[in-house]
Motif scaffolding. Structure first.
Motif, short mmCIF file in Angstrom:
data_model
loop_
_atom_site.label_atom_id
_atom_site.label_comp_id
_atom_site.label_asym_id
_atom_site.label_seq_id
_atom_site.Cartn_x
_atom_site.Cartn_y
_atom_site.Cartn_z
N GLY A 14 -0.62 0.59 3.93
CA GLY A 14 -0.30 1.20 2.65
C GLY A 14 1.06 1.86 2.73
O GLY A 14 1.31 2.70 3.59
N TYR A 15 1.96 1.45 1.84
CA TYR A 15 3.33 1.98 1.81
C TYR A 15 3.53 2.83 0.56
O TYR A 15 3.11 2.45 -0.53
N LYS A 17 4.99 4.26 -2.71
CA LYS A 17 5.77 3.67 -3.79
C LYS A 17 7.09 4.42 -3.99
O LYS A 17 8.03 3.87 -4.54
N GLU A 20 8.74 4.01 0.32
CA GLU A 20 8.43 2.78 1.05
C GLU A 20 8.09 2.99 2.52
O GLU A 20 8.09 2.05 3.30
N ASN A 54 1.08 -9.41 0.12
CA ASN A 54 0.79 -8.31 -0.80
C ASN A 54 -0.69 -8.33 -1.14
O ASN A 54 -1.31 -9.40 -1.26
N PRO A 56 -2.59 -7.05 -4.18
CA PRO A 56 -2.53 -6.42 -5.51
C PRO A 56 -3.82 -5.68 -5.84
O PRO A 56 -4.91 -6.05 -5.38
N LEU A 57 -3.69 -4.64 -6.62
CA LEU A 57 -4.84 -3.82 -6.96
C LEU A 57 -5.89 -4.57 -7.78
O LEU A 57 -7.06 -4.21 -7.74
N TRP A 60 -8.56 -5.70 -5.57
CA TRP A 60 -9.09 -4.67 -4.68
C TRP A 60 -10.62 -4.68 -4.58
O TRP A 60 -11.16 -4.48 -3.48
N HIS A 75 -0.86 5.69 -5.35
CA HIS A 75 0.53 6.00 -4.99
C HIS A 75 1.06 5.07 -3.90
O HIS A 75 2.18 5.24 -3.43
N ASP A 77 1.48 0.96 -2.20
CA ASP A 77 1.46 -0.49 -2.29
C ASP A 77 0.86 -0.99 -0.99
O ASP A 77 1.16 -0.45 0.08
N TYR A 78 0.03 -2.03 -1.06
CA TYR A 78 -0.68 -2.51 0.12
C TYR A 78 -0.23 -3.91 0.52
O TYR A 78 0.06 -4.75 -0.33
N GLN A 79 -0.21 -4.14 1.83
CA GLN A 79 0.11 -5.45 2.41
C GLN A 79 -0.73 -5.67 3.65
O GLN A 79 -1.07 -4.71 4.35
#
Length: 86
Positions: A14-15, A17, A20, A54, A56-57, A60, A75, A77-79
């Motif tokens: 999790g990065y 937003k 980064e 990536n 995306p939510l 999820w 808050h 972004d996930y990869q």
């Protein structure tokens, strides 16, 4: 296509937003990565999801069902990622 499992550790990262920077990291097991391939389609030349993808939510709920990781932080972004096993 390479079918042999590589010697790697997979993670869900999790990065922030805002800046980064990496904020969270959760290990993904071999069995979980196999199941994630049904939700996140890897590139044809990357069957073991070595490249980052990536998350995306909107997918999820399926990711949470596989990883049992709870709700996402809005808050972040996930990869997915992979690195060499020790």
């Amino acid at each position: 296509m390479v079918t042999e499992e590589p010697h790697v550790v997979w993670t869900l990262d999790g990065y922030s937003k805002q800046d980064e920077f990496l904020r969270t990291r959760r290990t993904i097991s071999r069995d979980q990565i196999i199941r994630l391939r049904e939700v996140i389609t890897p590139d044809a030349d990357d069957p073991w999801m070595i490249y980052g993808y990536n998350v995306p939510l909107d997918i999820w709920p399926a990711v949470e069902k596989i990883l049992q990781c709870g709700p996402p932080d809005p808050h972040l972004d996930y990869q997915t990622s992979a690195h060499a096993a020790d």
